[in-house]
Design a protein around this motif. Structure first.
Motif, mmCIF file in Angstrom:
data_model
loop_
_atom_site.group_PDB
_atom_site.id
_atom_site.type_symbol
_atom_site.label_atom_id
_atom_site.label_comp_id
_atom_site.label_asym_id
_atom_site.label_seq_id
_atom_site.Cartn_x
_atom_site.Cartn_y
_atom_site.Cartn_z
ATOM 1 N N THR A 181 0.835 -1.201 0.000
ATOM 2 C CA THR A 181 0.000 0.000 0.000
ATOM 3 C C THR A 181 0.861 1.238 0.000
ATOM 4 O O THR A 181 0.617 2.204 -0.732
ATOM 5 N N PHE A 182 1.896 1.201 0.835
ATOM 6 C CA PHE A 182 2.800 2.345 0.896
ATOM 7 C C PHE A 182 3.441 2.580 -0.471
ATOM 8 O O PHE A 182 3.479 3.713 -0.978
ATOM 9 N N LEU A 183 3.939 1.502 -1.074
ATOM 10 C CA LEU A 183 4.582 1.634 -2.380
ATOM 11 C C LEU A 183 3.606 2.175 -3.419
ATOM 12 O O LEU A 183 3.970 3.000 -4.267
ATOM 13 N N MET A 184 2.350 1.709 -3.354
ATOM 14 C CA MET A 184 1.356 2.183 -4.314
ATOM 15 C C MET A 184 1.116 3.674 -4.117
ATOM 16 O O MET A 184 0.948 4.422 -5.071
ATOM 17 N N TRP A 185 1.106 4.106 -2.859
ATOM 18 C CA TRP A 185 0.891 5.519 -2.583
ATOM 19 C C TRP A 185 2.009 6.342 -3.219
ATOM 20 O O TRP A 185 1.774 7.350 -3.879
ATOM 21 N N VAL A 186 3.228 5.867 -2.981
ATOM 22 C CA VAL A 186 4.377 6.540 -3.572
ATOM 23 C C VAL A 186 4.244 6.555 -5.087
ATOM 24 O O VAL A 186 4.451 7.584 -5.742
ATOM 25 N N PHE A 187 3.886 5.415 -5.634
ATOM 26 C CA PHE A 187 3.785 5.294 -7.083
ATOM 27 C C PHE A 187 2.772 6.267 -7.658
ATOM 28 O O PHE A 187 3.048 6.989 -8.626
ATOM 29 N N MET A 188 1.574 6.288 -7.073
ATOM 30 C CA MET A 188 0.518 7.112 -7.657
ATOM 31 C C MET A 188 0.783 8.598 -7.431
ATOM 32 O O MET A 188 0.398 9.427 -8.242
ATOM 33 N N ASN A 189 1.415 8.924 -6.306
ATOM 34 C CA ASN A 189 1.537 10.351 -5.985
ATOM 35 C C ASN A 189 2.887 10.968 -6.291
ATOM 36 O O ASN A 189 3.000 12.168 -6.405
#
Lengths: 328, 323, 339
Positions: free
Chosen positions: B172-180
Motif C-alpha cells: 500500500t505504501f509503495l502504491m501511494w508513492v507510485f501514484m503520488n
C-alpha cells in the motif's frame, strides 16, 4: 462505394450462417449423438434461452451501456412468478404478465438511475445486481418454488416436430422477428437506434435521448424476465440459483451472442438476427466440444477465447469499413 | 489541521473509528486480541485486491479478471509446490510472473485494439478461469509446505498483528508513492482524466495502459498467494468472490469510475469499512443475504456521492473559469 | 488414502468372487452437483465397479460449477455421447426431476446419490446418507460431549443443496429433545467453499467464541475450516463434531481438538450405485416391497451408511465404511431387486 458497405454488413450475418452450417456438418460427421433427437431437442432449448438472454443485453448495448443486473432481474422475475403461481395461486397467464411487469420495472429502475445521475450503467447495474439479488434471496429465504402448475412446466418439456424441437425455440425466434420489425420499421425503433448511435445529434433533432435509454432498459428487463420464464418452464421450478451467484452466469451468453452477431459495444448499431445466430453458434460449439470429449473444464476457456476473437474481429471489421469509407 | 479535514480520507477515517467503537460498545469481543487478528487477516488480502482494481479505475477502465488471475495464480502456486516439488520462493516468483503476464495480456489487447477493457477482461476472466479449471479439474491442491502454512498463521510476537498483513501494508505504501510521487503514476491519472489531453502532452497511451494492467495482474497474483497461505490449500474457486469488493472499496474511497481520481489511503479505509461491515453482519447475526444488498447499496451511495462532488467541482470550475 | 481404497477394492473383489458379472455395454455416468471434495471418491468407485462388475464404463464427470443448468447440459451431452445410465447428485431436489424424467423417456435408468430428489420421480432409487439422521446423531454426540447442556453453533452447506434444510431441521430436533438445556445460538449456511467459510467461521469465533460451547458442522468445507480454527486457536474447551473424512478433521480428532466426525460413504454410493444401474439395464427391477426407508423427500431411500468416529476408532475409519459397503453389496440384489 456505397455498394461495399451493404455487402459488408450482409457478410456478418451471412458469415455467421455459414459458420453455423459448417460446424453442424463437422459435428454431425465427427461425433455420434450430435444429430440424435435427444441432443437436438436439448440444444433447441438452450439456444432458445440464450437467444433471449442475448437479445436482452443487446438492447442495452444499443445505448452504449451494459446491464450487469440482467441475471438478477431474471431470477427476481422468476421467483416473483413462482410466488404468484404457487402461493397466491394466480393463474398462469396473469402470472406471466406479472413476471414480465416485474422485469420491466426492475429494468426501469436501472434506466432511471443511469439517466438521472449520469453514472455509467456498468456501475449502476453492478450495484443493482447485488441489491435485486439480495432482496430476492432475503424474501424467499433461498427456498425454491417447486410446485408450479403442471401446464406451465409441461411447456418446458413439450416436443414438437417429431420430438426434435422445443416450443421454447419458437418463442425466441418469434421474439426475434418482432424485435427486428420494431427496430427496422417502426418510428420508436428508429429513435432508439438514433439515440444510441449519436446522442447529441438525436437530442438536437428532437428525440429525448434520456427517455429512449430508459425504454431500452425497460425492454431489457422485459426480455430478461421472458428468458427467465423460459428457463423456469425448462427446469420445472423457480430456483434462486437458476442464473448463478448474483445472476452472473448469464453474463457470458448475454455478451457473446450480440457481440458475435455484430452489435457494436459503442452503441447505435444492433443486429437482431446476428444475435440469434450468435447464440446458435456459441451453443453449437459448446455442445460440440462436450461431445468431442474436450473435457468439461476447458469449455470456459474456449468460450473466453471465442469472445475475445469475436470482439477483435468486430474491431478489425470496423476498421476496414472505416478505411473503405475514407479511401473511397 | 484544516487541510487534514479536507482530505478525502479523513471522513472515512472517522467512519471507521466511529463504527468500530459503536460495535465494540455492543460487543466488547469486537476489540479482542483474536478479533483484531481476524479483521487484519481479512484486510490483508482485501487491500491488495482493492488496489489491483483501483489502479485500473485510475486509468478510467475496469478489470473484471482480477479474481480469475488471483485464482489461477493461487492454483499455480500450490500446484507447483505440490506436484513439481518446486521450492517456495521460486513458486512465489513464478506465480507473480504469471500474474504479470495475465495483466500484460489484458493491457496489451486493450491498448492495441482500442476495445473497451470491460469486454476484454470479461473474455480473459473466462480464459483464465478456464485454464484454472482445466488444470485442476476443480480439485484443490492440499499439500502445502509447512513454511507456507505457518506464514499464513503466524503473528508478530504477542500482538494480534498477523504476518500476512505486513506485505500488504508495504505494498500500500509503495502504491501511494507510485501514484503520488512517480511520473508514471501521475501519467496514469492524467490519462484517466482525459485521454486526449494526456496524449497531447506526449504521454504514451499504450505504456500507461499496459503498465497499469501489469501492476494490476501482479497485485492480483500477490493476493492469490496470500489467500493460499491463509487457507492452507490451493482451491480453484479462490477469486470467485472478489469482483464486488474490488469495486466497493475504491469507490467508497472516493474513486471516480471515469478515471483520473483515486486515493490509495481512502481505498485502504474503504477496505476497512467493507471488512468491518462483513464482520458486523456475522456478529449481529444479520441475515447473510443482507450482505449483498448492503454492498450494492453502499456502492450506489458512494457513486452518487462521488458524482455529486464531481458535479460541484465542475460547477466551481465553471465559475472560476468564467471570471 | 489411496492405499486404503485399494484395500477396500481387493476385499470387495475377494468377497464378490466374480458373482457380480455385469454387462459391458453399460456405460454409467456419475455426475455430482458441482466440484466438491466429497465426490472425489466416486471416481475410484466407478473405476472399481468397471473392474469388478465388468461394466463398459463408469465415469465421473463434474459440472464446472454448482449450477443446475450446467449440470443439465452436461448430462444431456453425456447422453448424446452414449452413456446409458446416470447416477446424479441432484443440482436441485425438484429441478433435477425434469431431466430424470426425460432420461427415463429415453430408456435410461437413473438414481440419485448422496442427495435425493423429491417424489414423484423417475429415479429408481435414492442411495445416500440419511443426512437428516446423520446430523441428528452428530448433534446428539455433541450434546453428550458437552455434558448435556450449553450453547451450540451449526455450520452447514450450500442452500441449494437439498440436504442442507434437512440438516438444519435435524439439528434443531436434536436440540429440542434436550428440553431447553441446549440452545442453538447461530446457524451459518452457504459456506461450503473455502474463502467464505474461512471469513465467516473466523469472524464467528472471534465474536462469539467466548460464548459458544459446541460446534456441529454438517458440510465438508466448514468442518475442515472449523477444525483448523480450533487447532490453530489451541482450543479444547469448545467441543466439535464434524462430518466426512478430510485429513485435517481426522488429525484434529487425534489431537483432541475435535470430538468426532460423522462419516458418510461416498465410495459405497458410487460403487454400489453403478452395480445397481447395471442390474437394472440387465432387466432387473426394484421390488415394490423392498425394505425402503422413508425420508422427508422420498419413499425409495436406501441408506448408504453413516458412522460416528471418534479418537478411539479414527485410525480404522476406512474399515468401518468398508464394512458397511460390503454388507450392503452382499444383500443388495436379494433385498431390493427382482431379477
Amino acid at each position: 462505394m456505397n455498394k461495399k458497405i451493404p455487402n459488408f454488413i450482409f457478410t456478418n450475418q451471412f458469415g455467421l450462417l455459414c459458420l453455423v452450417l459448417i460446424f453442424i456438418v463437422i459435428f454431425s460427421t465427427v461425433t455420434d449423438g450430435f444429430t440424435s433427437r435427444f441432443n437436438i431437442f436439448a440444444l433447441s432449448r438452450v439456444i432458445a434461452i440464450d437467444i433471449m438472454i442475448g437479445l436482452a443485453m443487446m438492447v442495452v448495448i444499443l445505448t452504449g451501456g451494459l446491464n450487469l443486473a440482467l441475471g438478477a432481474i431474471g431470477v427476481c422475475a422468476a421467483m416473483f412468478g413462482g410466488w404468484c403461481m404457487e402461493v397466491l395461486e394466480i393463474p398462469i397467464i396473469p402470472s406471466i404478465f406479472l413476471m414480465l411487469g416485474m422485469g420491466s420495472f426492475l429494468g426501469w429502475i436501472n434506466g432511471f438511475i443511469t439517466v438521472k445521475t449520469g453514472v455509467h450503467s456498468f456501475i449502476v447495474t453492478l450495484a443493482t445486481m447485488s441489491i435485486y439479488f439480495g432482496f430476492m434471496t432475503m424474501l424467499t429465504e433461498a427456498e425454491a418454488f417447486r410446485r408450479l402448475p403442471e401446464l406451465f412446466t409441461d411447456f418446458g418439456s413439450a416436443k414438437l416436430f417429431n420430438k426434435y424441437i422445443s416450443p421454447l425455440l419458437l418463442v425466441s425466434v418469434a421474439t426475434c422477428f418482432v424485435l427486428f420489425y420494431v427496430f427496422r420499421f417502426t418510428d420508436i425503433g428508429r429513435k432508439l437506434i438514433a439515440a444510441g448511435a449519436n446522442p447529441e445529434a438525436a437530442e438536437l433533432s428532437g428525440i429525448s435521448v434520456n427517455t429512449m435509454f430508459i425504454y431500452c432498459h425497460i425492454l431489457s428487463g422485459f426480455l430478461g424476465a421472458l428468458a427467465a420464464i423460459l428457463l423456469t418452464t425448462r427446469i420445472g421450478a423457480a430456483i434462486p440459483s437458476m442464473a448463478g451467484q448474483l445472476g452472473m452466469d448469464w453474463l457470458l451468453p448475454a455478451f457473446l451472442a450480440p457481440v458475435i452477431g455484430g452489435t457494436l459495444l459503442s452503441g447505435g448499431k444492433l443486429s437482431v438476427f446476428g444475435t440469434m445466430l450468435g447464440a446458435v453458434l456459441v451453443t453449437l460449439l459448446t455442445n460440440g466440444l462436450y461431445l468431442l470429449d474436450v473435457g468439461e473444464f476447458w469449455i470456459r476457456f474456449f468460450l473466453g477465447i471465442i469472445l475475445l476473437l469475436a470482439v477483435l474481429l468486430d474491431r478489425t471489421r470496423e476498421y476496414f469499413t472505416l478505411k473503405n469509407v475514407i479511401v473511397s | 489541521m484544516a487541510t487534514l479535514f479536507k482530505k478525502d480520507w479523513f471522513g472515512l477515517l472517522i467512519v471507521v473509528i466511529v463504527s468500530g467503537l459503536a460495535i465494540a460498545a455492543v460487543k466488547p469481543a469486537f476489540l479482542s486480541h483474536f478479533n483484531l487478528y481476524v479483521l487484519m487477516v481479512s484486510t490483508s488480502y482485501m487491500l491488495i485486491i482493492a488496489l489491483a482494481q483501483m489502479i485500473i479505475i485510475a486509468i478510467g477502465q475496469m478489470n473484471l479478471s482480477v479474481g480469475a488471475i488471483g485464482g489461477l495464480v493461487a492454483i499455480s502456486f500450490s500446484g507447483l509446490m505440490e506436484v513439481h516439488q518446486i521450492s517456495v520462493p521460486v513458486a512465489v516468483l513464478i506465480g507473480l510472473v504469471i500474474g504479470m503476464m495475465c495483466g500484460f495480456l489484458n493491457g496489451y489487447i486493450t491498448a492495441k485494439s482500442g476495445i473497451s477493457a470491460f469486454i476484454i477482461t470479461l473474455a480473459t476472466l473466462y480464459i483464465f478461469k478456464g485454464i484454472n479449471l482445466g488444470i485442476t479439474e476443480a480439485e484443490p491442491f492440499y499439500n502445502i509446505p509447512e513454511t507456507v502454512k505457518n506464514f499464513g498463521n503466524a503473528k508478530l510476537g504477542n500482538t494480534p498483528i498477523p504476518f500476512l498483513i505486513v506485505i500488504p501494508i508495504i505494498i500500500t505504501f509503495l502504491m501511494w508513492v507510485f501514484m503520488n510521487r512517480t511520473e508514471t503514476g501521475r501519467h496514469m491519472l492524467a490519462y484517466g482524466n482525459s485521454v486526449q489531453s494526456a496524449e497531447l502532452i506526449g504521454i504514451s497511451s499504450s505504456k500507461v495502459v499496459i503498465t497499469a494492467h501489469v501492476i494490476s495482474g501482479f497485485l492480483a497474483a500477490t493476493a492469490g498467494i496470500l489467500v493460499v497461505c491463509r487457507l492452507q490449500l490451493g482451491t480453484p474457486n479462490i477469486g470467485d468472490s472478489w469482483l464486488l469488493p474490488s469495486f466497493a472499496a475504491p469507490v467508497i474511497g472516493g474513486a471516480i469510475l471515469a478515471g483520473g481520481k483515486v486515493d490509495v489511503i481512502a481505498t485502504a479505509l474503504g477496505v476497512l469499512i467493507v471488512v468491518i461491515i462483513s464482520q458486523a453482519l456475522v456478529i449481529f447475526k444479520i441475515d447473510p443475504f443482507f450482505v449483498q444488498i448492503f454492498l450494492g447499496v453502499m456502492i450506489l451511495l458512494a457513486v452518487l456521492v462521488n458524482r455529486y462532488r464531481e458535479y460541484k467541482q465542475e460547477a466551481l470550475r465553471k465559475i472560476f473559469n468564467s471570471e | 488414502m489411496k492405499l486404503l481404497f485399494s484395500i477396500v477394492t481387493s476385499a470387495a473383489v475377494v468377497l464378490s468372487g466374480g458373482a457380480f458379472a455385469g454387462s459391458s455395454d453399460t456405460k454409467v455416468a456419475l455426475v455430482p452437483g458441482g466440484p466438491h471434495p466429497y465426490f472425489a471418491a466416486w471416481e475410484k468407485a466407478g473405476q472399481d465397479a468397471v473392474k469388478d462388475f465388468g461394466l463398459g464404463k463408469a465415469d465421473y464427470k463434474v459440472p464446472a460449477e454448482w449450477d443446475l443448468s450446467q449440470q443439465n447440459e452436461l448430462i444431456e451431452s453425456l447422453v448424446g455421447k452414449g452413456y446409458n445410465a446416470v447416477l446424479v447428485f441432484p443440482g436441485d431436489a425438484v429441478g433435477t426431476n425434469k431431466i430424470l424424467g426425460e432420461l427415463d423417456d429415453a430408456g435410461i435408468p437413473t438414481a440419485a446419490l448422496a442427495g435425493c430428489v423429491e417424489q414423484p420421480t423417475k429415479a429408481k432409487m435414492c442411495f445416500g446418507t440419511d443426512t437428516g439422521h446423520s446430523a441428528y446423531l452428530g448433534t446428539k454426540q455433541l450434546i453428550d460431549a458437552m455434558g448435556g447442556k450449553g450453547k451450540i453453533a451449526h455450520f452447514t452447506g450450500f442452500l441449494v443443496d437439498p440436504n442442507t434444510t434437512l440438516r438444519i431441521k435435524a439439528v434443531e430436533k436434536a436440540v429440542e429433545e434436550s428440553g431447553g438445556d441446549v440452545e442453538i445460538i447461530q446457524v451459518i449456511a452457504d459456506i461450503d467453499a473455502y474463502e467464505p467459510a474461512d471469513e465467516k467461521i473466523n469472524a464467528f469465533m472471534a465474536a462469539q467464541g467466548g460464548e459458544v460451547d459446541g460446534i456441529v458442522t454438517t458440510a465438508w468445507v466448514p468442518a475442515v475450516v472449523a477444525a483448523q480454527a480450533l487447532t490453530n486457536m489451541g482450543d479444547k474447551r469448545i467441543k466439535m463434531v464434524g462430518i466426512d473424512h478430510d485429513e485435517v478433521v481426522l488429525a484434529a480428532i487425534k489431537a483432541g481438538f475435535v470430538h468426532g466426525t460423522m462419516l458418510q460413504n461416498p465410495y459405497g454410493q458410487g460403487y454400489i450405485g453403478s452395480y445397481a444401474m447395471d442390474k437394472i439395464r440387465g432387466g432387473c427391477t426394484f421390488k415394490a416391497d423392498a425394505p425402503w426407508k422413508s425420508t422427508a423427500q422420498t419413499d425409495q431411500f436406501i441408506d448408504s451408511g453413516t458412522v460416528f468416529v471418534d479418537i478411539t476408532d479414527v485410525d480404522n475409519y476406512v474399515d468401518a465404511m468398508r464394512g458397511i459397503s460390503l454388507e450392503i453389496l452382499k444383500t443388495f440384489e436379494g433385498d431390493f431387486l427382482d431379477c
